[in-house]
Each structure stands twice: as C-alpha cells, then as structure tokens.
Design an enzyme around this catalytic site. Sequence first.
Site, PDB file in Angstrom:
ATOM      1  N   HIS A 304       0.850  -1.195   0.000  1.00  0.00           N
ATOM      2  CA  HIS A 304       0.000   0.000   0.000  1.00  0.00           C
ATOM      3  C   HIS A 304       0.884   1.242   0.000  1.00  0.00           C
ATOM      4  O   HIS A 304       1.901   1.288   0.695  1.00  0.00           O
ATOM      5  CB  HIS A 304      -0.891  -0.003   1.251  1.00  0.00           C
ATOM      6  CG  HIS A 304      -1.630   1.282   1.484  1.00  0.00           C
ATOM      7  ND1 HIS A 304      -1.270   2.189   2.467  1.00  0.00           N
ATOM      8  CD2 HIS A 304      -2.700   1.821   0.844  1.00  0.00           C
ATOM      9  CE1 HIS A 304      -2.102   3.221   2.433  1.00  0.00           C
ATOM     10  NE2 HIS A 304      -2.970   3.029   1.465  1.00  0.00           N
ATOM     11  N   ASN A 305       0.505   2.256  -0.783  1.00  0.00           N
ATOM     12  CA  ASN A 305       1.296   3.498  -0.870  1.00  0.00           C
ATOM     13  C   ASN A 305       2.791   3.172  -0.942  1.00  0.00           C
ATOM     14  O   ASN A 305       3.595   3.655  -0.149  1.00  0.00           O
ATOM     15  CB  ASN A 305       1.013   4.411   0.325  1.00  0.00           C
ATOM     16  CG  ASN A 305      -0.354   5.082   0.216  1.00  0.00           C
ATOM     17  OD1 ASN A 305      -1.094   4.873  -0.763  1.00  0.00           O
ATOM     18  ND2 ASN A 305      -0.712   5.894   1.193  1.00  0.00           N
ATOM     19  N   GLU A 334       1.518   0.149  -5.495  1.00  0.00           N
ATOM     20  CA  GLU A 334       0.546   1.221  -5.689  1.00  0.00           C
ATOM     21  C   GLU A 334       1.230   2.504  -6.148  1.00  0.00           C
ATOM     22  O   GLU A 334       2.315   2.846  -5.672  1.00  0.00           O
ATOM     23  CB  GLU A 334      -0.220   1.491  -4.386  1.00  0.00           C
ATOM     24  CG  GLU A 334      -1.351   2.497  -4.563  1.00  0.00           C
ATOM     25  CD  GLU A 334      -2.167   2.732  -3.312  1.00  0.00           C
ATOM     26  OE1 GLU A 334      -3.219   3.384  -3.409  1.00  0.00           O
ATOM     27  OE2 GLU A 334      -1.739   2.275  -2.225  1.00  0.00           O
ATOM     28  N   ASP A 336       0.163   6.501  -6.579  1.00  0.00           N
ATOM     29  CA  ASP A 336      -0.749   7.648  -6.430  1.00  0.00           C
ATOM     30  C   ASP A 336      -0.292   8.739  -7.389  1.00  0.00           C
ATOM     31  O   ASP A 336       0.732   9.384  -7.139  1.00  0.00           O
ATOM     32  CB  ASP A 336      -0.691   8.184  -4.989  1.00  0.00           C
ATOM     33  CG  ASP A 336      -1.798   7.616  -4.127  1.00  0.00           C
ATOM     34  OD1 ASP A 336      -2.511   6.744  -4.618  1.00  0.00           O
ATOM     35  OD2 ASP A 336      -1.925   8.049  -2.971  1.00  0.00           O
ATOM     36  N   HIS A 349       1.606  11.284  -1.773  1.00  0.00           N
ATOM     37  CA  HIS A 349       0.345  11.118  -1.049  1.00  0.00           C
ATOM     38  C   HIS A 349      -0.378  12.466  -1.059  1.00  0.00           C
ATOM     39  O   HIS A 349       0.002  13.386  -0.338  1.00  0.00           O
ATOM     40  CB  HIS A 349       0.622  10.649   0.384  1.00  0.00           C
ATOM     41  CG  HIS A 349      -0.578  10.052   1.056  1.00  0.00           C
ATOM     42  ND1 HIS A 349      -1.560   9.376   0.370  1.00  0.00           N
ATOM     43  CD2 HIS A 349      -0.954  10.020   2.365  1.00  0.00           C
ATOM     44  CE1 HIS A 349      -2.482   8.953   1.218  1.00  0.00           C
ATOM     45  NE2 HIS A 349      -2.144   9.337   2.433  1.00  0.00           N
ATOM     46  N   GLU A 383      -3.788   4.913  -8.664  1.00  0.00           N
ATOM     47  CA  GLU A 383      -4.794   5.815  -8.106  1.00  0.00           C
ATOM     48  C   GLU A 383      -4.596   7.134  -8.861  1.00  0.00           C
ATOM     49  O   GLU A 383      -3.665   7.893  -8.590  1.00  0.00           O
ATOM     50  CB  GLU A 383      -4.609   5.993  -6.604  1.00  0.00           C
ATOM     51  CG  GLU A 383      -5.781   6.718  -5.958  1.00  0.00           C
ATOM     52  CD  GLU A 383      -5.668   6.820  -4.446  1.00  0.00           C
ATOM     53  OE1 GLU A 383      -5.662   7.956  -3.938  1.00  0.00           O
ATOM     54  OE2 GLU A 383      -5.579   5.774  -3.781  1.00  0.00           O
TER      55      GLU A 383
END
Length: 747
Positions: A304-305, A334, A336, A349, A383
């Site tokens: 995640h992230n 991931e 973003d 983020h 994302e």
Amino acid sequence: FFCLSVGFCLGDADLQFMLVGGELIKIRSNSWKKNRFYKLQEDCKTMWHESHKAFRSNQTFSIDDIDSVRKGRQSEGLHKYTDASVEDQCFSIIFKGRKKNLDLMAANKDEAKQWVSGLEKVISNMRNLSRQQKSEHWIFSCMRKADKNEDNKMTLKELKHFLRQINIEVDDSYAEELFNKCDKSRSGSLEGSEIKHFYDLLTYREEIDVIYEKYAQTAGRISVRDLLNFLLNEQREQVGMADALKLIEKYELDETGKQKQHMTKDGFLMYLNHEEGSILNPAHKSVCQDMTQPLNHYYISSSHNTYLMEDQLKGPSSTEAYIRALMKSCRCVELDCWDGANGEPVIYHGYTLTSKVLFRDVIKAIKEYAFRTSEYPVILSLENHCSVEQQKLMAHHMISILGDALLTRPLGDTMPSSLPSPEELKGRFLIKGKRLNKLDAAFNNNNVIENDSVSEEDEAADSKENGQKAKAKKSKIKLAQELSDLVIYCKSVHYNGFEHAKDNQAFYEMSSFKESKAANLAETSATAYIHHNMDKLSRIYPAGSRTDSSNYNPVPMWNAGCQIVALNFQTPSKEMDLNQGRFLPNGMCGYILKPEFQRHLASQFDPITLSKGPWLKRKIFHVMVISAQQLPKLNKDKQKSIVDPLVRVELYGVPADTTSKQTHSIDNNGFNPMWNENFQFDIHVPELVMVRFVVEDYDSTSQNDLIGQYCLPLTSVQNGKELQLLKRPVGLNGYCFVELKPSRNYM
C-alpha cells in the site's frame, strides 16, 4: 586462534584492496559531496569509515547489515546528484531495514569495480558460512574486542568484559572459577589451548549431548542405522539408509569416522546447525505449487502506498521504496498519480507534505527490479488524480519504458471468460485502474467512447472522508482513452454488494475494500465473500487514519479468500512479519495458491462458524522450546545491559485456531538460555494457520522488547526440526536462533 576466518581475504586482490582501504566520495545531495576513507576490518565482516561528526571520529557497520550492492547510478540519490558521465565510478551500499543507502563514487571505474567486487565477495562469504561457522566467527569477534591490549591473551578482567559482550551476566565468583579452571599454566591470563578450553566450556550444549547419547548405540558413536533411527523417530523424515549415509559423508569432520560410517558428536552438531536442520520444509524453498490456476486463486503479496519510505503525512516518497518492496517479491505496488510541474506526472500522497517523485522515474525503477527475485506478474495499482494530458503521458511512459512486458491486450485471440494464470503472465506487467469500456472492445474494434468520465477510485474517495484534502472535489474524473486501454484484467469498479457483483461484475472487474469494510464482511458474510473471491479479485487497503503507516491484521482477509491484501511494507510490525511468513514458501515468488476450499464453488467454508468439511482436519501441534544461542544485546550503549529472554509461540488462523503460549523468562542470559518447555495446540483448519515464534526481552515495568521472530505457515513446518534463525529486527550483531522441536499428530 584470534586470526578468524580471514584466509579467504588474503589470497584475493579485491579483498586485499579493501583491507588496505581508500578514499571514496560520499554523496548526499548536489551540495553535500565529501571525501571519506573506507576500509574492511581484519575480521572481514566489518567496514570502518571516518566520520567528521562531533564526538564520533570513526564509525563501523557490519557486512551482515548490507542487503545488496548496486553498481552504477542505480540509487535515487546517485541518479539525482551525479552526472551520467561518472556512471562507471558510482556504486551504492543498500542496507537492510530503514537505514539509508550509502551512495559512493570512486576515483575511477577500476577502483569502483574493485570495491563492488570485493563487497560482493565478502557478503557472499558471510552468507555461505554454516551456522556453526557463523557462531564461531561471532564469538571470536567478541574475544577480539575484549582483548583490549591486543596481546592475544585474556585476563580475568577481559574475560568478564567478553561475557558481557556475548550477552551473559555471571557473578564474579563464577567468572573467576571458570577462569581458574582454564588457566592451567597459572599465569594469570589465558592463551592458546587455554582459550580453546574456555571456548569449549562456553559452547557446551547439554541438550545436544542428551540427544546424541540416546542414539549413539554403536560403541558410543552414531552409526548409519542409529542416524536413520534418529531421522525417523525424532525428525519424522521419510528417508532410508542411503540418505543417512549421505549426511555422514557431508557433515562428519573425522575421516576415520567417515570410513567407519560413524557420526561423531561434532559431526552431529554440524548437521543440526545446517540447512537440513531448518524448520522450513526445504521442498518449499523453491516454487512448488501449481502456478497454472487463474490469478484470483492465489494470495498475492501486495503493498500500500508503495512510494512512501515512512509515514503518510510528511515522509519522503522515493523510487527506493518500490525497489525494496519488489526485492521482497511484492507483486502488487501502488502508484498515487498527480499532475506535476513541467507537464510531468508525479507520485506522492495527495494533500499532504510527503515529497514527490516523478512517475517516469518510478516506472523505470519498477522495470529494472520487478523480476529480480520473482518471474511472476507484477500489478501496478493506479490511483489516478491527473488531468487528461498528463494521463496520456503516463500511458506513454508505461508503454515506452515497460515495452513488450506491459500487457496491452488480453492473451489469446478470443474473449476469455476467466483470468489467466501466473504461469501464463510470467514477466508481464498488469495495470489496475479505471477503464472506459468493456474488455471485449479489444476484440471487436469498438473504440467509440460515449462518456470519458469515470468515478474516482474508492480509496481516493475514502481519503476525503478522513479530511486529508484541502477542498472538495467532484466524484467524477475525466479518463484518457490511452490510459484506459492499458487496463486489461484489473478494471476497478465500486463494490455494491455480493449479489450485485455476481449478476453484474465481469471476471476482470475488481473492487477495493477499506480494512474496516473488509473486516466486517469477513466476519458477518465470510462464505459469500469467499465465493466472491473464487472468480474475482479483491484488494484491501489500510484505513486513511493510519497516518503513521501502521498495519492491520491481514489474517482475517486471507481467511475470506482476499488476494490483494495491501500492507505498508515500510513499517516493521507483527502484521508485516505475518505477511512475509505467508509468502515465505513457494520460492518466495509472491504468489501462494489458496486452499482448495477457497477455490471450489461447492465449498461452504465459514472461518467464523466452523462446520464439517474438507477444511476441518483436526490436529495436535506439539512444540518443545529447548534453548536459544547468541541472542543480540538490545542496548549496546550499556555494557551491563543483558537480556532476560522468553519465547512465545503464536498461532494465527481461523478464530478457533488463534492463540499463543510462552515460556518463562530467564534472567541475564542472552548467550545460551535453556527452557525445555512443551506446548500443545489444538488445530482445526491447519491450511490457514500461520506460526510465529517470538523471542523477547522481558521487562516487569514496561512492554517487552522484541529480540527477533520467525514466521511461516504451519503447512511449511518440517516435523521434528530444530535450530531456527530469527528474522527482524535487522542490523543487530549476533546470530539469533531458537531451537524448536515441533511435531504434528492427527487426532
């Protein structure tokens, strides 16, 4: 006796070069580039370098702390702060854990080559030492440190200092008694054979004697038949006389013993200290599962992230975070994505103070490191917050950098009805994200898009609820067709209930669930969730409130058949231990085949309310915690700080199988504590059980400190085995292992 195992250093030009040492330029930024002297210490396991920090004129780090060495400008720092013209002069030392990389530049390419080659040889030598050799190496290193005047002798005062070095506290009278027993010459110091006698007394292991004497039924030695009895009765191995003979030939040190086909106590100890003594089934160290099932039939190691090195609010974003995750065989990372300056998309983020890294640089790093430790497919989970123009550039970067490895259309010539297998997707990249049309458009040339807007990703919407934004945004975003077309088998859709998904969701469409939503479904609708995951992928992500990058418990999600259980890889934690343990078998390839009862449509398995079925295989799991050796000091700054170790055995699985038991603590002995405690666990669904062995330093007034741990699935435990190396925390000197004696019996 103090020369250690440096023989291999003396005959090698690269290692001789490192022992002499030399100037390197340490690089931290465009303006911070300083000359520093580096050299390999005589023990061939420690690097020394000068430091200009106040109160610290010199500094060392252990070769054991190094994860890898990268030749060239392969780190984010060197790529940013050096010119391409010095590519051949640069190299990076990558450390385990959170310690920052060491970016260095040599005076010329030949010196850089010698440094890289020498470091790789020393690292390889350290990793190839047997446990017995590592143990001796560590003890002798401590002896060298205790020998303050470097006269190769040991006084009583130095002996006491040495005992504290190896993490054992004894009273003065015992230390003096031990010293006098070894000081045969009555010279007031130990040397030569006296030090050897002291070493033998120190490393004597009563528990090994008990086992050896039990099976040494042939003139006080273990014969081939005696060894076979040990392997069959204690180790529970399915072997024959030929296998026992091979072990004698491999581990027996005495040539006469080999000729007589006997195993001495020293040979027996060498065997117990080697790979064959590992608790992890050796058959599981390489890919051993069926890799031809559809992708959704596997647990997939997921991050995640991934771009974050630390917390979620102000920590740095880095390509290094992707490299570290991929080198741990993470198979879903991931990204973003946000609009960046100069028309170049960036990753960070959103709405926080975390730093930004170029999307293009991340894709380059992923391309370079994706398949170093596993050849199975990597999923890039996007994302997307970018404008249409920068989305087009994202698509361009992925196509141009990833090349043929990027999956841009379904496999085969006809529209599939299920996901392909990891085997079919070897060496390929899959994009997870929004798609404007159905997948069959790839076959019927129907590229007409009536609506170029899609709903934003569920995780992005959830982040708004947590107040991590400065202003309101629309729930719809414009999607570039160029980016949309790259989404093949992992199209993101919103979850609207299992019945809706069953009737309306295609096999290539998948939903993401916040941890709280997933946990609730796993508890209240487990069977429906398991059936949903039999033909579709599910991704779970941590709550936005975890701003410290902490993790949730992944076990209930695996129990419900969820495949992409994304964790914060940058945070050492029990949850990450479980994750690394889950993916330890099957060659650490990042894919683990789910149990059949999580794949078969007729299954009515419910982990909460257990009923009769193929999943219910009641067993008793016996564990005998015998002893530990050479546990590291946790507080090296305090000479008299000695650990008080205890061992806890933790089981994680369905609720009925989740439990733990622990030994008593032993005061002031991290060198050779002995427990000899038996535990028994009743197991209901063994295929879902994770076993975690934890060694802690007991503290009566505060939380215990972690010394080390080891985690693996119960189905990968090798019966009867002992001597297991501990993992995490990294960067600690000393070699931690705890002896275990597990066995499994059907009820």
